[in-house]
Write a protein that holds these residues in place. Sequence first.
Motif, short mmCIF file in Angstrom:
data_model
loop_
_atom_site.label_atom_id
_atom_site.label_comp_id
_atom_site.label_asym_id
_atom_site.label_seq_id
_atom_site.Cartn_x
_atom_site.Cartn_y
_atom_site.Cartn_z
N LEU A 1 -0.66 -5.61 -1.79
CA LEU A 1 0.67 -5.96 -2.31
C LEU A 1 1.49 -4.72 -2.59
O LEU A 1 2.69 -4.65 -2.27
CB LEU A 1 0.52 -6.80 -3.58
CG LEU A 1 0.02 -8.24 -3.41
CD1 LEU A 1 -0.29 -8.86 -4.76
CD2 LEU A 1 1.05 -9.09 -2.66
N LEU A 2 0.85 -3.72 -3.20
CA LEU A 2 1.55 -2.48 -3.53
C LEU A 2 1.97 -1.70 -2.29
O LEU A 2 2.99 -0.99 -2.31
CB LEU A 2 0.66 -1.60 -4.42
CG LEU A 2 0.47 -2.07 -5.86
CD1 LEU A 2 -0.62 -1.25 -6.55
CD2 LEU A 2 1.78 -1.97 -6.64
N SER B 1 9.30 -2.40 -10.90
CA SER B 1 8.44 -3.14 -9.98
C SER B 1 6.99 -3.10 -10.43
O SER B 1 6.51 -2.10 -10.96
CB SER B 1 8.55 -2.56 -8.57
OG SER B 1 9.89 -2.63 -8.12
N GLY B 2 6.28 -4.19 -10.20
CA GLY B 2 4.86 -4.26 -10.50
C GLY B 2 4.12 -4.73 -9.27
O GLY B 2 4.66 -4.74 -8.16
N ILE B 3 2.89 -5.14 -9.44
CA ILE B 3 2.10 -5.61 -8.32
C ILE B 3 2.65 -6.95 -7.84
O ILE B 3 2.67 -7.92 -8.59
CB ILE B 3 0.63 -5.74 -8.72
CG1 ILE B 3 0.08 -4.38 -9.13
CG2 ILE B 3 -0.20 -6.33 -7.57
CD1 ILE B 3 -1.34 -4.41 -9.66
N GLY B 4 3.12 -7.00 -6.62
CA GLY B 4 3.68 -8.23 -6.06
C GLY B 4 5.08 -8.52 -6.52
O GLY B 4 5.56 -9.65 -6.38
N THR B 5 5.76 -7.53 -7.05
CA THR B 5 7.13 -7.70 -7.53
C THR B 5 7.99 -6.54 -7.06
O THR B 5 7.54 -5.40 -7.03
CB THR B 5 7.17 -7.78 -9.07
OG1 THR B 5 6.38 -8.87 -9.51
CG2 THR B 5 8.60 -7.96 -9.57
N ILE B 6 9.23 -6.82 -6.70
CA ILE B 6 10.15 -5.78 -6.27
C ILE B 6 11.49 -6.02 -6.94
O ILE B 6 11.89 -7.17 -7.16
CB ILE B 6 10.29 -5.77 -4.73
CG1 ILE B 6 11.01 -4.50 -4.26
CG2 ILE B 6 10.95 -7.04 -4.21
CD1 ILE B 6 10.92 -4.28 -2.76
N ALA B 7 12.18 -4.94 -7.30
CA ALA B 7 13.45 -5.07 -8.02
C ALA B 7 14.49 -4.14 -7.42
O ALA B 7 14.17 -3.05 -6.94
CB ALA B 7 13.25 -4.75 -9.50
#
Length: 410
Positions: A340-341, A374-380
């Motif tokens: 994911l990363l 952003s985190g694991i499995g997240t994008i901003a």
Amino acid sequence: MDKREQEPQWYELARKGPFPEMKFTEEAAGEVARQIGMDGSSLNQVLPSGRRRRVIRLRILSAAAVFLLLFGAGALVLGGDGFGRSGGFNPLQVSSAGIIDPPVAEQADLTDEGLRATAEQVMLEQLGKKLPFVSLEPLVEEGEILAEFKDGDSFAKIWFETETGKVVRTYMDTFFAPEQIDSKFIDEAMDQLRKAGYKGEFTVTALHHSVHYGTNADEQGIQTDDSLIAEEGQIDYENGVYRSSTFKMGENEVSAEVKQEGLKAIKLLREKGTDHLYSIKRTVAQRWDVLVLTYGESQYGAATVLMDYATQEIIQVLDISLHDEKSSDSRIRGEQDTNLLNMDKAKLQLAASAIADEMFGIRLEDYTFVKEMSGIGTIAFKSPDGATVITGSYNMDGVFYMMQQTDAVE
């Protein structure tokens, strides 16, 4: 007989909560499980893409936050045991400002009986009731002693400093049946509910009371969280102060346009899936007013749309059926997180643009990737003027299951 068959009916209602699919809480904004968390501290006017939009300040989601465990808060009673004149428990008569006083030097009873007695007193003051004793466990490496109490779904944990007997942390949670709740508190809560615009019946089934102390370095004193629960909704208080009201709405209470926009938003995430609008709920707080449309065949509907009540503009869309459950195997889970990363951020932005541009009326290609959000499995992504953040959560295939627009957190 099974233990739960012996429990009162309200216990099961309180255990589920009135809205298991409701997706927001003020404390854990943006996290998705039972509620979508929102800060609620401000409704700001921002100008993305040249048009004014009301957006709610939300904390940024992380992929791991999809399944939120709601940790509550409680209260230290000042000059009483939390029970009002009617004899029922009243969370408004407790205070979150206090600090648990340390024992007087060399006067603390450090015996098992003394620590248990102190724990029971703290429990009575914070939780409003005494629970059956379970254990007193030395935590040698931490230099602490843990006292535990439990009765069904109610529990209390109190940690002591071994050498001094000082209470360093507490974490407690319980329910009160309708007849155990102060009628004056119910009346006050109902006034808040009516002010929020609710005109229907509200049959109280339970009061959910939680408390914690010393579990968060950013918090001072004892923290409380109380929810007056009914089948029709709930009324929430934080640290003894009214926070919000949530209640069901009939389909005839919202326009066809609202339902159409909700369905359109879900279709931007996926082409196929249930289109059945199971429920509509409204949550009203001091500075925000939102609708949550849940789609599915039950109260645990997979898809939800969060929109501003006044403007009917989309704030967040979620389809949990598109989310991949991570493996319980730590090695496999680590590989999943790494994959994911390592996903191509440019490709993710293109995929996010296909959804966000139409959903929010923006040009995501003009936005800047924000690494720290952003985190694991997240994008901003942050807008060119820095006022707005678009956040998306995606699965192992790079398919987005959540997209939201918020104002940037300062």
